[in-house]
Write an enzyme that holds these catalytic residues in place. Structure first.
Site, PDB file in Angstrom:
ATOM      1  N   ASP A 211       0.830  -1.217   0.000  1.00 45.04           N
ATOM      2  CA  ASP A 211       0.000   0.000   0.000  1.00 45.04           C
ATOM      3  C   ASP A 211       0.866   1.270   0.000  1.00 45.04           C
ATOM      4  OD1 ASP A 211      -1.720   2.082   0.677  1.00 45.04           O
ATOM      5  OD2 ASP A 211      -2.402   1.185   2.570  1.00 45.04           O
ATOM      6  N   HIS A 385      -3.862   4.434   6.583  1.00 42.63           N
ATOM      7  CA  HIS A 385      -2.740   3.898   5.805  1.00 42.63           C
ATOM      8  C   HIS A 385      -1.390   4.161   6.472  1.00 42.63           C
ATOM      9  CE1 HIS A 385      -5.418   3.164   2.348  1.00 42.63           C
ATOM     10  NE2 HIS A 385      -6.043   4.248   2.789  1.00 42.63           N
TER      11      HIS A 385
HETATM   12 ZN   LIG Z   1      -8.074   1.235  -0.481  1.00 46.53          ZN
HETATM   13 ZN   LIG Z   2      -9.283   0.709   2.609  1.00 45.37          ZN
END
Ligand SMILES: [Zn+2]
Ligand SMILES: [Zn+2]
Length: 605
Positions: A211, A385
């Site tokens: 990510d 994130h």
């Molecule tokens: Zn996402």
């Molecule tokens: Zn997500």
């Protein structure tokens, strides 16, 4: 041939095929963009897919509701697909399923919450398609075809998020899903399972797909429990005010924290917004939020309580038109009027592209006279994130041979790849790819770029109404820039004008200009009809000819370029086929298809 011999030959052929086979990593969405995440893995006759998300439209995509990945490659290979594995229940990971699932007809695997959200979406669009749901939890391993998929718990902004460790005949992959390393997420859910990540790291990770969303952010992403403490302070400091909190409906950790703080401060909670109500309902049903019904009040009950005894939990943290918070800020909400006895907390950061909408909403909230607390002030939101330090920790835990940044705009991917390089991964082993770029891992464990597959965006206008390509959008953009002019032309059987052409326009020109144009347009129509009568233009092309002549004259004389819609009626003639070129009586989809077909055959009108 004796059976034994045949058996041996089949075996050796299979062995040869397997030797030649490579693992193909096929990103179909989510690279160079935030949204529509989807990656396929293919080995010989087997394929699995990771996530199937949508993307919200960009500003210039007029009237488009959302965008999904082009899945032509999957449809062509659908008999190979063994399963779609879902990392978590966010729209950018599951939102395209209602449109994609019926076309590829594959079982889906996900956590209970993720699958419940998929089911909810399918119900919402009323598709008769019933997928095969396969519930998994962190720690499980699913074997399908030549793939072994293990699920690992990760922290994110929605419960039950998972990373995937995938064993294949030629190597292993770790897909991080959306993650951060929050060790104290709310609700005692337990943070990212570092021990499992480390043990898969020990086994060996050939390729890490990770990510990239926050690869521009230094340090660590703050913990969800820090947000809880900030919210608690807001409750403490605004004792006399009603408190309105806007957050993502799917952020159930945030909701759970608000509910428990409200209970402690002896306030009742009113939920506003369809998605807020349905997410909380689902989370309570599945046991993700353990709060008694008594905490919640209806708008009617809330009205009877003093404002400082209530909390309003609403949608609209992204400034979405028609969402709860936006209607309140405009004074258009049916139940809630905001004023100087309200404190509004916007507990989210704008998604790139939504900044202006959020900023406008905050301005209007201040105009209402309320106190507004938003991200610049203090820690009232935590991203879901990983920031750079966390991305580094993941790399050092799993020590991948190859690195492929995913989930991010191009700059995020590049910054993430630079980080990998700082972590000692050789430049040749880092692959910044785009959607449709295939990477191939061979049996000697070497990863290289392969040939591309079809990829792209499919725009969706209206739920399940139809899928359009770019031409419809171009048409809409032209209409929004130059408007449209309808010209009604009535002719007799010999194609002579029976009356003066009637003109009406929208978004095109002012009335007085339209008056001035009338004689020019009438003579343009006459010239077009002359050509039809003279035989130089076929009768079936009368509409196209009239459009062409009008376009020429008003372009030249007025520098106006509206879309021209001639409506030709032939009176006194036997009813035959309509003159070609008219667009009436067709559905938008047929029109879009028609235009596509015309473009494919090289005839753009
Ligand atoms: Zn996402
Ligand atoms: Zn997500």
């Amino acid at each position: 041939m004796p059976d034994a011999k045949r058996g041996r030959r089949n075996k050796s052929e299979a062995a040869r095929r397997a030797k030649k086979s490579v693992l193909r990593i096929i990103p179909l969405g989510g690279l160079g963009e935030i949204g529509k995440n989807m990656t396929a893995l293919e080995y010989a006759g087997d394929m699995i897919v990771i996530d199937c998300g949508l993307k919200f439209p960009e500003e210039e995509m007029l009237g488009i509701d959302f965008v999904i990945p082009d899945v032509q490659y999957l449809v062509e290979n659908k008999e190979k697909i063994k399963g779609i594995f879902l990392t978590h229940g966010h729209e950018d990971h599951i939102g395209a399923l209602p449109l994609v699932l019926p076309r590829v007809d594959s079982p889906i695997y996900g956590s209970p919450l993720t699958l419940a959200l998929v089911e909810h979406r399918l119900l919402d669009v009323r598709t008769p398609y019933k997928p095969s749901y396969n519930e998994v939890k962190a720690g499980d391993t699913v074997k399908t075809g030549c793939f072994d998929v293990s699920f690992i718990r990760v922290s994110h902004s929605i419960p039950d998020s998972m990373a995937l460790f995938i064993r294949t005949p030629v190597g292993t992959l770790l897909h991080s899903g959306d993650f951060k390393l929050d060790m104290t997420p709310a609700g005692g859910a337990g943070g990212t399972d570092l021990a499992s990540l480390a043990s898969f790291g020990k086994e060996g990770v050939t390729v890490l797909l990770s990510d990239s969303t926050n690869s521009e952010r230094a340090g660590f992403t703050i913990s969800e429990s820090v947000v809880g403490r900030t919210l608690e302070n807001v409750f403490r400091q605004h004792k006399d005010h009603r408190i309105v909190i806007a957050a993502f409906a799917s952020n159930l950790y945030r909701a759970a924290q608000v509910f428990s703080i409200a209970a402690r401060f002896n306030r009742k909670v009113m939920l506003v917004g369809r998605s807020m109500i349905s997410y909380v309902e689902l989370a309570r049903k599945l046991g993700y939020i353990d709060i008694s019904q008594e905490l919640f009040v209806t708008p009617q009950e809330a009205e009877k309580l003093p404002p400082n005894r209530t909390v309003v939990m609403t949608t609209g943290s992204q400034g979405e038109p028609f969402s709860g918070l936006v209607l309140m800020s405009k004074g258009e909400h049916k139940q809630i009027r905001l004023g100087d006895r309200d404190t509004v907390v916007v507990s989210a950061t704008p998604i790139p592209g939504n900044e202006k909408l959020v900023s406008n909403t905050i301005n209007r909230l201040f105009e209402c006279g309320c106190d507004v607390i938003y991200e610049r002030d203090m820690a009232i939101h935590a991203s879901g994130h990983a920031s750079r330090e966390e991305q580094k920790i993941l790399m050092s835990l799993v020590k991948p041979k190859y690195f492929m940044p995913v989930h991010g705009e191009y700059r995020h991917l590049v910054r993430h790849s630079q980080l990998a390089s700082e972590m000692g991964i050789p430049a040749n082993n880092i692959f910044v790819a785009g959607n449709g770029d295939v990477l191939e891992l061979d049996s000697s464990g070497k990863l290289r770029r392969g040939s591309r597959v079809a990829s792209g965006s499919v725009l969706v206008d209206g739920v399940m109404l139809g899928e359009f390509e770019g031409s419809l959008l171009r048409e809409r953009r032209e209409l929004s820039e130059s408007g449209v002019m309808a010209v009604s032309v009535v002719v007799d059987g010999e194609y002579r004008l029976v009356s003066q052409p009637q003109i009406d326009s929208r978004g095109s020109i002012y009335g007085f200009e339209e008056e001035n144009m009338r004689p020019d347009i009438a003579s343009a129509v006459e010239r077009a009809l002359d050509n039809v009568r003279g035989g130089s233009v076929d009768r079936s092309s009368v509409v196209t000819e009239i459009r062409k002549k009008i376009r020429e004259v008003i372009g030249k004389n007025y520098r106006a370029y509206p879309g021209i819609m001639p409506l030709v009626s032939v009176i006194g003639a036997a009813l035959g086929p309509r003159p070609a070129g008219g667009k009436n009586g067709q559905s938008p989809k047929q029109r879009a298809q028609g235009k596509l077909d015309r473009q494919k055959s090289g005839k753009v009108v």
